[in-house]
Enzyme design. Structure first.
Site, PDB file in Angstrom:
ATOM      1  N   THR A 185       0.957  -1.097  -0.098  1.00  0.00           N
ATOM      2  CA  THR A 185      -0.010   0.026   0.010  1.00  0.00           C
ATOM      3  C   THR A 185       0.753   1.098  -0.036  1.00  0.00           C
ATOM      4  O   THR A 185       2.134   1.077   0.542  1.00  0.00           O
ATOM      5  CB  THR A 185      -0.990  -0.060   1.300  1.00  0.00           C
ATOM      6  OG1 THR A 185      -1.728   1.098   1.139  1.00  0.00           O
ATOM      7  CG2 THR A 185      -0.218  -0.109   2.363  1.00  0.00           C
ATOM      8  N   GLU A 330      -4.960  -2.428   4.675  1.00  0.00           N
ATOM      9  CA  GLU A 330      -4.502  -2.874   5.957  1.00  0.00           C
ATOM     10  C   GLU A 330      -5.634  -3.784   6.709  1.00  0.00           C
ATOM     11  O   GLU A 330      -5.436  -4.217   7.709  1.00  0.00           O
ATOM     12  CB  GLU A 330      -3.877  -1.748   7.202  1.00  0.00           C
ATOM     13  CG  GLU A 330      -2.674  -0.919   6.493  1.00  0.00           C
ATOM     14  CD  GLU A 330      -2.948  -0.190   5.380  1.00  0.00           C
ATOM     15  OE1 GLU A 330      -3.748  -0.024   4.540  1.00  0.00           O
ATOM     16  OE2 GLU A 330      -1.832   0.923   5.395  1.00  0.00           O
ATOM     17  N   LYS A 440      -6.707   9.886  -4.136  1.00  0.00           N
ATOM     18  CA  LYS A 440      -7.238   8.693  -4.449  1.00  0.00           C
ATOM     19  C   LYS A 440      -7.848   8.894  -5.973  1.00  0.00           C
ATOM     20  O   LYS A 440      -8.859   9.614  -5.929  1.00  0.00           O
ATOM     21  CB  LYS A 440      -8.061   7.811  -3.537  1.00  0.00           C
ATOM     22  CG  LYS A 440      -8.025   6.532  -4.031  1.00  0.00           C
ATOM     23  CD  LYS A 440      -8.672   5.720  -2.983  1.00  0.00           C
ATOM     24  CE  LYS A 440      -7.985   4.176  -3.072  1.00  0.00           C
ATOM     25  NZ  LYS A 440      -8.398   3.157  -1.949  1.00  0.00           N
ATOM     26  N   TRP A 445      -3.706   5.254  -5.687  1.00  0.00           N
ATOM     27  CA  TRP A 445      -2.927   6.494  -4.611  1.00  0.00           C
ATOM     28  C   TRP A 445      -1.869   7.262  -5.379  1.00  0.00           C
ATOM     29  O   TRP A 445      -1.207   6.739  -6.277  1.00  0.00           O
ATOM     30  CB  TRP A 445      -2.467   5.737  -3.397  1.00  0.00           C
ATOM     31  CG  TRP A 445      -3.512   5.191  -2.506  1.00  0.00           C
ATOM     32  CD1 TRP A 445      -3.276   3.828  -2.094  1.00  0.00           C
ATOM     33  CD2 TRP A 445      -4.196   5.796  -1.730  1.00  0.00           C
ATOM     34  NE1 TRP A 445      -4.450   3.530  -1.392  1.00  0.00           N
ATOM     35  CE2 TRP A 445      -5.116   4.849  -1.060  1.00  0.00           C
ATOM     36  CE3 TRP A 445      -4.689   7.161  -1.777  1.00  0.00           C
ATOM     37  CZ2 TRP A 445      -6.033   5.148   0.028  1.00  0.00           C
ATOM     38  CZ3 TRP A 445      -5.714   7.483  -0.685  1.00  0.00           C
ATOM     39  CH2 TRP A 445      -6.509   6.581   0.075  1.00  0.00           C
TER      40      TRP A 445
HETATM   41  P1  AMP Z   1      -6.507   1.204  -0.078  1.00  0.00           P
HETATM   42  O1  AMP Z   1      -5.748   0.851   1.066  1.00  0.00           O
HETATM   43  O2  AMP Z   1      -6.051   1.577  -1.325  1.00  0.00           O
HETATM   44  O3  AMP Z   1      -7.823  -0.011  -0.197  1.00  0.00           O
HETATM   45  O4  AMP Z   1      -7.448   2.514   0.323  1.00  0.00           O
HETATM   46  C1  AMP Z   1      -7.879   2.566   1.612  1.00  0.00           C
HETATM   47  C2  AMP Z   1      -8.598   3.966   1.858  1.00  0.00           C
HETATM   48  O5  AMP Z   1      -9.470   4.579   0.536  1.00  0.00           O
HETATM   49  C3  AMP Z   1      -9.280   4.087   2.902  1.00  0.00           C
HETATM   50  O6  AMP Z   1      -8.459   4.662   4.144  1.00  0.00           O
HETATM   51  C4  AMP Z   1     -10.116   5.646   2.503  1.00  0.00           C
HETATM   52  O7  AMP Z   1      -9.449   6.695   2.666  1.00  0.00           O
HETATM   53  C5  AMP Z   1     -10.320   5.363   0.985  1.00  0.00           C
HETATM   54  N1  AMP Z   1     -11.582   4.569   1.058  1.00  0.00           N
HETATM   55  C6  AMP Z   1     -11.858   3.235   0.772  1.00  0.00           C
HETATM   56  N2  AMP Z   1     -13.273   2.891   0.795  1.00  0.00           N
HETATM   57  C7  AMP Z   1     -13.936   4.166   0.913  1.00  0.00           C
HETATM   58  C8  AMP Z   1     -15.377   4.657   0.619  1.00  0.00           C
HETATM   59  N3  AMP Z   1     -16.159   3.742   0.687  1.00  0.00           N
HETATM   60  N4  AMP Z   1     -15.449   5.819   1.079  1.00  0.00           N
HETATM   61  C9  AMP Z   1     -14.469   6.842   1.357  1.00  0.00           C
HETATM   62  N5  AMP Z   1     -13.232   6.146   1.168  1.00  0.00           N
HETATM   63  C10 AMP Z   1     -13.091   5.231   1.038  1.00  0.00           C
END
Ligand code: AMP
Length: 542
Positions: A185, A330, A440, A445
């Site tokens: 990540t 995570e 994002k 990212w």
């Molecule tokens: P990742 O580790 O790439 O899956 O990203 C996780 C992050 O994506 C979270 O900590 C949030 O900041 C964002 N995220 C994931 N799902 C949502 C959602 N349904 N609404 C808003 N932000 C989200």
């Protein structure tokens, strides 16, 4: 006194054994890299996973070795990941959209012994190969092809490799806490960090996502994970699919709206999962062709916040129930999903919509809390109003990053997500902001700190802040707010050009806004929240 019940470790091999024994004729439909379709079954996936487990052993790989994959969602990738984890090795799925330097970093950091790749990614593999210290074998997930061998002389071909092996293989009985897979990540600063899942965390997570109040997955489903297997193991869906024995439709490289419409309508997909950008593409293509996506009963939106209009379009135009879910690499990823309680059934449509726009509530197995930024671990009220740091703990939540001895948790054992949120008394979560310095874009990212540091390295820039601006297609895009050094001349195009050989093209900011000052906090930190309020909407009308 101990109970008198049998103990069996929770293992990923149990899932593929189960699918192979009880759902042998359930289909696994897969789009290949050449866009042809292969129809196979869980029975065949099971057999081939055993063949490939034998092949890995023959190549000298042993338990605990990391085996990397750079591949789309397809049947060979699926077979190989069951082979890898089932035989006690660690399946390291890699995001091919990373900048080559990052790719090299994570392969070397993971110390991957074998690298499996889709033919599409041959140029990428060829480019990074000289920098890879650890990879001993390269396996192309395809039939033998002399054009590939010409470019990568020692390459092996998956179809060849498994053809030489027997289906007789006994999965080892592992400790359920053994590592099973690895995903990286983006760190807020610096290099990506690895999240190392265990067999136990993966099996428990799979049970949780199948539950009716989570994603409600059953043997009657035809499931299309559009979310890639390199993005938190496709949110755990290929495991859940084997657990319940549903039909699986794997989209390969075809993630555009038209390809997805075709898959959904042809194979009667009942549930599909992806990030909002994917759904925007699907909606546009479906409206263009006039299809009602009749078979699609549910779609899961996660990775970024689901826009209100998207929920409504899915319901009104396609009679499809959207499940809004939140999670992170995570957290395996499921932290919450939005399903009603009995008391909500009688609410008006408007009130229901308000609930559906929240990220939902946690399933049994994880717990959420909010803490006050100022007071460390001081817990805030679950009243739907108090906004604080979202923290999580549970069976499938990270403890420490791969290769890092220090704990990733707070002093009292919670993982701080970097998201800012509210929680109500029923546990419904609403993400309102992000404290981590990440943007994002289309599910990928971008580090604002990295872009800022690069801008600060420009000889004519005095100060730079990169923030997420809301974007109609990509959810968020980086924009750069910059102060020029006194008496210098610099255009937006020149500054953006400066990024060209430093970051991947899709990470370059969409816009530069030159200003005379940037608001700072008492401790001298740039107040990005204020900048987002000022400039967060600039891409909406451009
Ligand atoms: P990742 O580790 O790439 O899956 O990203 C996780 C992050 O994506 C979270 O900590 C949030 O900041 C964002 N995220 C994931 N799902 C949502 C959602 N349904 N609404 C808003 N932000 C989200």
């Amino acid at each position: 006194m101990l109970g008198n019940m049998m103990f069996q470790p929770l293992l990923i091999s149990n899932m593929i054994e189960h699918a192979g024994r009880y759902h042998a004729d359930s289909l696994v439909i897969s789009k290949n890299t050449d866009l042809s379709i292969t129809e196979t079954t869980w029975g065949q996936v099971h057999e081939n996973s055993k063949r490939f487990a034998n092949a890995l052993q023959a190549l000298g790989a042993v338990q605990g070795d990391r085996i990397a994959t750079i591949a789309w969602n397809n049947h060979r990738h699926l077979e190989s990941w069951y082979a890898i984890s089932g035989s006690g090795m660690v399946c390291h799925t890699i995001n091919p959209r990373l900048f080559p330097e990052q790719l090299v970093f994570i392969i070397n950091d993971a110390d991957d012994k074998v690298l499996l790749f889709d033919k599409t990614f041959l140029p990428l593999v060829k480019a990074v190969k000289p920098m890879l210290k650890c990879v001993e074998h390269y396996i192309c997930l395809d039939a033998p092809d002399s054009a590939v061998t010409e470019q990568l002389p020692d390459v092996l071909f998956y179809d060849d490799v498994i053809a030489q092996q027997s289906t007789q293989y006994t999965w080892p009985v592992l400790d359920e806490l053994s590592a099973s897979s690895l995903c990286y990540t983006s760190g807020t600063t610096g290099n990506p960090k690895g999240v190392l899942y265990s067999h136990r965390s993966t099996v428990l997570h799979s049970y949780a996502i199948c539950m009716p109040d989570s994603l409600n997955i059953s043997a009657r489903d035809i499931m299309l994970p559009v979310v890639p297997m390199f993005h938190v193991n496709a949110w755990g869906t290929p495991y859940a699919a084997a657990m319940v024995g549903c039909t699986l439709v794997l989209p390969g490289p075809g993630l555009d709206g038209a390809s997805l419409v075709h898959l959904i309508d042809t194979f009667k997909v009942s549930v599909a999962l992806g990030v909002p950008t994917i759904w925007q593409g699907l909606i546009n293509a479906a409206l263009q062709t006039g299809t009602t996506l009749e078979s699609l009963k549910r779609n899961v939106v996660g990775g970024s916040a689901c826009p209100p209009a998207m929920l409504q379009i899915f319901k009104e135009k396609f009679d499809c129930e959207t499940i809004h879910a939140w999670g992170m690499t995570e957290t395996s990823p499921l932290g919450s999903s939005c399903q009603f309680k009995a008391k909500h059934q009688s609410l008006s449509d408007e009130e229901k919509l308000k609930i559906r726009l929240s990220q939902g509530r946690p399933p049994f197995g994880v717990d959420l809390r909010l803490t006050d930024e100022e007071k460390g671990t001081h817990e805030l009220e679950r009243d739907g109003h108090a906004s604080g740091n979202l923290q999580i703990k549970g069976h499938w939540i990270i403890q420490n990053y791969f290769g890092k001895a220090e704990s990733a948790l707070t002093s009292d054992g919670w993982f701080d997500t970097g998201d800012i949120a509210t929680l109500d008394a029923d546990g419904y979560l609403k993400i309102s902001d992000r404290s981590k310095d990440l943007i994002k874009s289309g599910g990928e990212w971008i580090s604002s700190v990295e872009l800022e540091n690069l801008a600060m390295g420009h000889p004519k820039i005095a100060m730079a802040a990169v923030i997420a601006a809301i974007h109609p297609k990509w959810d968020e895009r980086p924009i750069l707010i910059a102060i020029k050094k006194a008496e210098t001349d610099l255009s937006e195009a020149e500054l953006l050009d400066y990024y060209a050989d430093k970051v991947a093209k899709w990470q370059i900011p969409d816009k530069v806004i030159f200003v005379n000052s940037i608001p700072l906090s008492g401790t001298g930190k740039m107040l990005k929240k204020d900048l987002r309020e000022l400039y967060g909407n600039v891409l909406l009308n451009s």
